[in-house]
Design a protein around this motif. Structure first.
Motif, PDB file in Angstrom:
ATOM      1  N   GLN A 189      55.781  13.464  54.372  1.00 28.11           N
ATOM      2  CA  GLN A 189      57.171  12.116  53.855  1.00 28.11           C
ATOM      3  C   GLN A 189      58.283  12.955  52.761  1.00 28.11           C
ATOM      4  OE1 GLN A 189      54.610   9.147  52.988  1.00 28.11           O
ATOM      5  NE2 GLN A 189      55.498   7.942  54.633  1.00 28.11           N
ATOM      6  N   ALA A 190      57.248  13.933  52.218  1.00 26.42           N
ATOM      7  CA  ALA A 190      58.415  14.766  51.084  1.00 26.42           C
ATOM      8  C   ALA A 190      59.294  16.005  51.269  1.00 26.42           C
ATOM      9  CB  ALA A 190      57.677  14.416  49.517  1.00 26.42           C
ATOM     10  N   HIS A 191      58.416  17.015  52.048  1.00 28.43           N
ATOM     11  CA  HIS A 191      59.014  17.801  52.510  1.00 28.43           C
ATOM     12  C   HIS A 191      59.326  18.716  54.353  1.00 28.43           C
ATOM     13  CE1 HIS A 191      58.550  18.744  48.564  1.00 28.43           C
ATOM     14  NE2 HIS A 191      56.644  18.573  48.431  1.00 28.43           N
ATOM     15  N   GLY A 192      58.129  17.301  54.588  1.00 29.29           N
ATOM     16  CA  GLY A 192      58.342  17.407  55.992  1.00 29.29           C
ATOM     17  C   GLY A 192      57.384  18.083  56.655  1.00 29.29           C
ATOM     18  N   LYS A 211      41.306  28.909  56.683  1.00 30.41           N
ATOM     19  CA  LYS A 211      41.343  28.766  55.648  1.00 30.41           C
ATOM     20  C   LYS A 211      40.655  27.392  55.877  1.00 30.41           C
ATOM     21  CE  LYS A 211      43.928  31.792  53.189  1.00 30.41           C
ATOM     22  NZ  LYS A 211      45.174  32.593  52.852  1.00 30.41           N
ATOM     23  N   ALA A 212      40.056  26.458  54.671  1.00 27.60           N
ATOM     24  CA  ALA A 212      40.312  24.881  54.515  1.00 27.60           C
ATOM     25  C   ALA A 212      41.102  24.454  54.701  1.00 27.60           C
ATOM     26  CB  ALA A 212      39.225  25.169  53.640  1.00 27.60           C
ATOM     27  N   ALA A 213      41.247  23.160  54.249  1.00 23.15           N
ATOM     28  CA  ALA A 213      42.533  22.145  54.465  1.00 23.15           C
ATOM     29  C   ALA A 213      42.594  22.111  53.069  1.00 23.15           C
ATOM     30  CB  ALA A 213      42.238  20.910  55.254  1.00 23.15           C
ATOM     31  N   ARG A 214      41.905  22.633  52.247  1.00 21.84           N
ATOM     32  CA  ARG A 214      41.723  21.984  50.654  1.00 21.84           C
ATOM     33  C   ARG A 214      42.498  22.850  50.447  1.00 21.84           C
ATOM     34  NH1 ARG A 214      36.782  19.571  51.467  1.00 21.84           N
ATOM     35  NH2 ARG A 214      36.530  17.070  50.764  1.00 21.84           N
ATOM     36  N   TYR A 215      41.921  24.169  50.860  1.00 22.48           N
ATOM     37  CA  TYR A 215      43.512  25.468  49.872  1.00 22.48           C
ATOM     38  C   TYR A 215      44.586  25.249  50.109  1.00 22.48           C
ATOM     39  CZ  TYR A 215      45.751  29.870  50.678  1.00 22.48           C
ATOM     40  OH  TYR A 215      46.146  30.951  49.864  1.00 22.48           O
ATOM     41  N   TRP A 216      45.110  25.279  51.599  1.00 24.32           N
ATOM     42  CA  TRP A 216      46.381  24.297  51.404  1.00 24.32           C
ATOM     43  C   TRP A 216      47.101  23.092  51.419  1.00 24.32           C
ATOM     44  CZ3 TRP A 216      49.025  28.610  53.356  1.00 24.32           C
ATOM     45  CH2 TRP A 216      48.027  29.129  54.365  1.00 24.32           C
ATOM     46  N   LEU A 217      46.286  22.489  51.188  1.00 26.70           N
ATOM     47  CA  LEU A 217      46.353  20.749  50.317  1.00 26.70           C
ATOM     48  C   LEU A 217      47.424  22.001  48.971  1.00 26.70           C
ATOM     49  CD1 LEU A 217      47.460  18.031  49.030  1.00 26.70           C
ATOM     50  CD2 LEU A 217      44.878  17.865  48.717  1.00 26.70           C
ATOM     51  N   LYS A 218      46.329  22.133  48.366  1.00 26.75           N
ATOM     52  CA  LYS A 218      47.115  23.151  46.897  1.00 26.75           C
ATOM     53  C   LYS A 218      48.623  24.498  47.034  1.00 26.75           C
ATOM     54  CE  LYS A 218      42.211  23.397  45.085  1.00 26.75           C
ATOM     55  NZ  LYS A 218      41.394  24.629  44.260  1.00 26.75           N
ATOM     56  N   VAL A 219      48.426  24.806  48.336  1.00 27.35           N
ATOM     57  CA  VAL A 219      49.308  25.509  48.320  1.00 27.35           C
ATOM     58  C   VAL A 219      50.434  24.389  48.379  1.00 27.35           C
ATOM     59  CG1 VAL A 219      50.052  26.894  50.266  1.00 27.35           C
ATOM     60  CG2 VAL A 219      48.182  27.519  48.577  1.00 27.35           C
ATOM     61  N   SER A 221      50.845  21.139  47.684  1.00 30.91           N
ATOM     62  CA  SER A 221      51.710  21.168  46.286  1.00 30.91           C
ATOM     63  C   SER A 221      51.814  21.825  45.650  1.00 30.91           C
ATOM     64  CB  SER A 221      50.400  20.736  45.895  1.00 30.91           C
ATOM     65  OG  SER A 221      49.487  19.848  46.560  1.00 30.91           O
ATOM     66  N   ASP A 222      52.657  23.142  45.330  1.00 27.07           N
ATOM     67  CA  ASP A 222      53.770  23.625  45.222  1.00 27.07           C
ATOM     68  C   ASP A 222      54.856  22.977  45.374  1.00 27.07           C
ATOM     69  OD1 ASP A 222      51.843  26.743  44.640  1.00 27.07           O
ATOM     70  OD2 ASP A 222      51.852  25.060  43.695  1.00 27.07           O
ATOM     71  N   LEU A 223      54.832  22.618  46.199  1.00 23.87           N
ATOM     72  CA  LEU A 223      56.389  22.358  46.718  1.00 23.87           C
ATOM     73  C   LEU A 223      56.840  21.327  45.677  1.00 23.87           C
ATOM     74  CD1 LEU A 223      55.766  21.734  50.191  1.00 23.87           C
ATOM     75  CD2 LEU A 223      57.336  23.724  49.266  1.00 23.87           C
ATOM     76  N   ASP A 224      56.250  20.239  45.367  1.00 21.27           N
ATOM     77  CA  ASP A 224      56.590  19.280  44.231  1.00 21.27           C
ATOM     78  C   ASP A 224      57.385  19.491  42.543  1.00 21.27           C
ATOM     79  OD1 ASP A 224      53.987  16.994  45.735  1.00 21.27           O
ATOM     80  OD2 ASP A 224      55.914  17.108  46.450  1.00 21.27           O
ATOM     81  N   ARG A 225      56.548  20.719  42.722  1.00 22.77           N
ATOM     82  CA  ARG A 225      57.168  21.003  41.293  1.00 22.77           C
ATOM     83  C   ARG A 225      58.773  21.947  41.183  1.00 22.77           C
ATOM     84  NH1 ARG A 225      52.068  26.138  40.465  1.00 22.77           N
ATOM     85  NH2 ARG A 225      49.881  24.533  40.921  1.00 22.77           N
ATOM     86  N   PRO A 226      59.136  21.413  40.610  1.00 25.71           N
ATOM     87  CA  PRO A 226      60.521  21.610  40.286  1.00 25.71           C
ATOM     88  C   PRO A 226      60.542  22.955  40.161  1.00 25.71           C
ATOM     89  CG  PRO A 226      60.005  20.371  38.036  1.00 25.71           C
ATOM     90  CD  PRO A 226      58.796  20.459  39.030  1.00 25.71           C
ATOM     91  N   ALA A 227      62.065  23.539  40.805  1.00 26.63           N
ATOM     92  CA  ALA A 227      62.511  25.079  40.482  1.00 26.63           C
ATOM     93  C   ALA A 227      62.453  25.173  38.396  1.00 26.63           C
ATOM     94  CB  ALA A 227      63.878  25.156  41.453  1.00 26.63           C
ATOM     95  N   PRO A 228      62.076  25.697  38.531  1.00 32.24           N
ATOM     96  CA  PRO A 228      63.138  25.959  37.033  1.00 32.24           C
ATOM     97  C   PRO A 228      64.023  25.874  36.320  1.00 32.24           C
ATOM     98  CG  PRO A 228      61.986  28.434  38.036  1.00 32.24           C
ATOM     99  CD  PRO A 228      61.681  27.114  39.050  1.00 32.24           C
ATOM    100  N   SER A 229      64.372  25.657  35.653  1.00 34.97           N
ATOM    101  CA  SER A 229      65.799  25.272  35.315  1.00 34.97           C
ATOM    102  C   SER A 229      65.716  26.709  34.672  1.00 34.97           C
ATOM    103  CB  SER A 229      66.048  24.534  34.531  1.00 34.97           C
ATOM    104  OG  SER A 229      65.184  24.628  33.399  1.00 34.97           O
ATOM    105  N   ALA A 230      67.695  27.762  34.745  1.00 34.65           N
ATOM    106  CA  ALA A 230      67.492  28.466  34.167  1.00 34.65           C
ATOM    107  C   ALA A 230      68.165  28.055  32.644  1.00 34.65           C
ATOM    108  CB  ALA A 230      69.221  28.759  34.426  1.00 34.65           C
ATOM    109  N   PRO A 231      68.074  28.952  32.058  1.00 32.90           N
ATOM    110  CA  PRO A 231      68.327  28.977  30.405  1.00 32.90           C
ATOM    111  C   PRO A 231      69.405  28.432  29.633  1.00 32.90           C
ATOM    112  CG  PRO A 231      67.609  31.180  30.823  1.00 32.90           C
ATOM    113  CD  PRO A 231      67.740  30.318  31.992  1.00 32.90           C
ATOM    114  N   PRO A 232      69.918  27.846  28.354  1.00 31.86           N
ATOM    115  CA  PRO A 232      71.604  28.167  28.022  1.00 31.86           C
ATOM    116  C   PRO A 232      71.877  29.259  28.232  1.00 31.86           C
ATOM    117  CG  PRO A 232      69.214  27.247  26.533  1.00 31.86           C
ATOM    118  CD  PRO A 232      68.622  27.432  27.728  1.00 31.86           C
ATOM    119  N   ARG A 233      72.786  29.554  28.624  1.00 36.50           N
ATOM    120  CA  ARG A 233      74.087  30.144  28.625  1.00 36.50           C
ATOM    121  C   ARG A 233      73.716  30.841  26.694  1.00 36.50           C
ATOM    122  NH1 ARG A 233      78.273  31.528  32.486  1.00 36.50           N
ATOM    123  NH2 ARG A 233      78.301  32.876  31.187  1.00 36.50           N
ATOM    124  N   ALA A 234      74.371  31.567  25.730  1.00 36.82           N
ATOM    125  CA  ALA A 234      74.079  32.039  24.476  1.00 36.82           C
ATOM    126  C   ALA A 234      75.550  32.063  25.306  1.00 36.82           C
ATOM    127  CB  ALA A 234      74.335  33.787  24.127  1.00 36.82           C
TER     128      ALA A 234
END
Length: 259
Positions: A189-192, A211-219, A221-234
């Motif tokens: 529902q969240a990602h399609g 592969k087992a579906a539990r393996y794919w569930l972990k893989v 789940s990475d889609l829920d992690r927010p993309a790393p934000s860029a460090p503040p520019r000096a």
């Protein structure tokens, strides 16, 4: 693989561009009778072409008469069965028959044809009965096991995902609890479905064991992690210089006002 079919494409076919590439991909799967089954999904993988490109290429090949559909036959995964009328005519001395469906406006088999690739034994036309069909095991074909569904106890909400994975030749061993299945459906529902299938395709090697579906569930789940934000520019040297200049001017103004 039929060397006669691939040789005929190289030396006799008038096809060009993507149509020639698709015809070669089908010919590579032809049997000694010049017959092969291939799904749209497998042709996309083999040619690295877009779905619309593959479908347009098949349409052009059907219209040209260099490819025809064996009506009444399907591959083990529901793939369309093709024959090479001009090749068969050259080998047997027969005149090529009419196209199976001259009025066809789109490539047969639909968007999800083709977890399997291989050969069929039908020769030059529609099947006349079950006796014309032969089944080939993966060991006989020397092909990797094709993706099949093991989703007997899968909740209905996940069946579209399972069908899309099978169409992409990604075999999954579904052995999830009801709660885990709900977690997968939440990701759908969240990602399609497409995002989950694409991620699984990137993590799957050709011929790899399911592969087992539990393996794919972990893989997935990475889609829920927010993309790393860029460090503040000096601050740049230009902005620092401007700040120092402004501070100096303010100090100078204060001194002048005191005098």
């Amino acid at each position: 693989m039929s060397l006669a079919a691939t040789d005929w494409v190289w030396s006799q076919s008038d096809s060009r561009g993507a149509a020639r590439l698709v015809l070669l991909a089908i010919a590579d799967r032809a049997d000694a009778d010049g017959v092969a089954y291939a799904g749209t999904a497998s042709l996309i993988r083999r040619t690295h072409a877009a779905r619309s490109t593959v479908r347009d290429a098949v349409d052009a090949l059907l219209a040209s008469g260099e490819l025809a559909v064996v009506e009444g036959e399907r591959g083990p995964g529901g793939e369309t069965v093709y024959r090479f009328p001009l090749l068969i005519a050259r080998e047997t001395g027969e005149r090529p028959g009419p196209l199976s469906d001259p009025g066809r406006t789109s490539a047969p088999g639909g968007p999800a044809t083709g977890p399997g690739e291989g050969r069929t034994s039908a020769l030059g036309g529609a099947a006349t009965g079950p006796q014309n069909k032969r089944s080939y095991s993966p060991q006989q074909q020397q092909q990797p096991p094709r993706a099949t569904s093991t989703a007997a106890a899968l909740i209905p909400e996940l069946r579209p995902l399972d069908a899309a994975l099978v169409a992409a030749s990604i075999a999954v061993r579904w052995s999830l609890s009801l709660g885990e299945q709900r977690d997968v459906y939440r990701l759908v529902q969240a990602h399609g479905v497409e995002a989950l299938v694409n991620l699984a395709a990137r993590r799957t090697n050709p011929g790899e064991a399911p592969k087992a579906a539990r393996y794919w569930l972990k893989v997935w789940s990475d889609l829920d992690r927010p993309a790393p934000s860029a460090p503040p520019r000096a601050p740049t040297s230009t902005s620092s210089y401007a700040d120092n200049l402004a501070a100096g001017l303010a100090l100078l103004a204060q001194k002048e006002s005191r005098t």
